[in-house]
Design an enzyme around this catalytic site. Sequence first.
Site, PDB file in Angstrom:
ATOM      1  N   LYS A  28       0.981  -1.292  -0.024  1.00  0.00           N
ATOM      2  CA  LYS A  28      -0.065  -0.001  -0.011  1.00  0.00           C
ATOM      3  C   LYS A  28       1.029   1.204   0.025  1.00  0.00           C
ATOM      4  O   LYS A  28       2.068   1.057   0.045  1.00  0.00           O
ATOM      5  CB  LYS A  28      -0.896  -0.061   1.064  1.00  0.00           C
TER       6      LYS A  28
ATOM      7  N   ARG B 236     -10.275  -0.649  15.224  1.00  0.00           N
ATOM      8  CA  ARG B 236     -10.029   0.121  13.950  1.00  0.00           C
ATOM      9  C   ARG B 236     -10.952  -0.478  13.048  1.00  0.00           C
ATOM     10  O   ARG B 236     -12.372  -0.409  13.300  1.00  0.00           O
ATOM     11  CB  ARG B 236      -8.546  -0.072  13.513  1.00  0.00           C
TER      12      ARG B 236
ATOM     13  N   TYR C 163      16.812  29.538   8.260  1.00  0.00           N
ATOM     14  CA  TYR C 163      15.503  30.130   8.816  1.00  0.00           C
ATOM     15  C   TYR C 163      15.857  30.330  10.332  1.00  0.00           C
ATOM     16  O   TYR C 163      16.175  29.178  11.028  1.00  0.00           O
ATOM     17  CB  TYR C 163      14.194  29.622   8.733  1.00  0.00           C
TER      18      TYR C 163
ATOM     19  N   MET D  78      11.727  23.812   3.303  1.00  0.00           N
ATOM     20  CA  MET D  78      10.987  22.976   2.293  1.00  0.00           C
ATOM     21  C   MET D  78      11.594  22.395   1.459  1.00  0.00           C
ATOM     22  O   MET D  78      11.358  21.176   0.793  1.00  0.00           O
ATOM     23  CB  MET D  78       9.669  24.025   1.734  1.00  0.00           C
TER      24      MET D  78
END
Length: 345
Positions: A37, A129, A245, A293
């Site tokens: 998956k 679940r 940053y 990013m």
Amino acid sequence: MTVPAPLRLHIDRSALVANWRALSALSGRAACGAAVKADGYGLGARAVVAALADAGCSDFFVATWAEAAAIADLGVPISVLHGVRAEDMPMATRHPAARPVLSTPAQVARWRGGNGGACDVMVDTGMNRLGIGIEDVASGLLDGLAIETLMSHLACADEDRAMNARQRDALAGLAGKTGARRLSLANSAGIALGHHYAFDLTRPGLSLYGGVQVAALEGVIRQVVTPHAQVLQRRTVPAGATVGYSATWTAPRDTAVAILNLGYADGYFRGFSDRGAARISDLRLPVIGRVSMDLLAIDVTAAPAIGEGDWVAIDFALPDASAASGMSQYELLTGMGARYDRQWI
């Protein structure tokens, strides 16, 4: 025209196959399948299926019918773990090699009413679940269904919990209560719990791709994925200047820095800030400052020959990368973005 990406994933086919064979051996007499998956946990489901089918794997698990359709032409048996919605029925009936894993009474009724054929069924043994209840089995909900595999899912397989045995015993108690040909419980970590958890079929996922959740798999599972990033710029950051940053890293001395075309949009998360590393052969090049990013910085003072256009490998052994970043091994694998060129080696 296809432009080569500044990011590569080197995917080791032999390591993938070796991991499946190791997990198959640990599964004892049980068949060993493969969860593919999330596009093969980010590696590319079609290539994963082809490699493992060649090695002898004959049971594959995806989450959705779109994932099943993407590999249906490969001619392998596929189980769709999220069952079958009303919207899925046209596709589900077009792909006879794919079976829904029914998990609600409504799905059971839908599959019966749609003249569905073989199916799998998920039973909830305590995870709360997906899954029908054990009481649903006793009530006859599944009577007459052509069930290939009756399965459940361990909630705490990577921990030493009494719940593991309770779930194992609950599934064992359903043997012979339905027409199911097989029982299945163990995922990767569940396989390491021992043969009593293997039943007839195991369903490893993470450890196929290099994940190690429990001590029993250390030294058994090989690393499969290594990201590589290209250097965009080499610069000298003077003593006292900062990088990135929020100016979180300050150069203690004049420092050679390389800026790499890699960031959290590519699944190299902010948790690697000041903690991750790149590598040239055995030379470790630490990440400095914040991962942004699309970019990050590494200290290349120890690598004077590295410059613009060169490539470096990223430290990405999953247990170590998880400890460094604070992200789970699952998140690290499935978070790898689409900007990589995926290269099988």
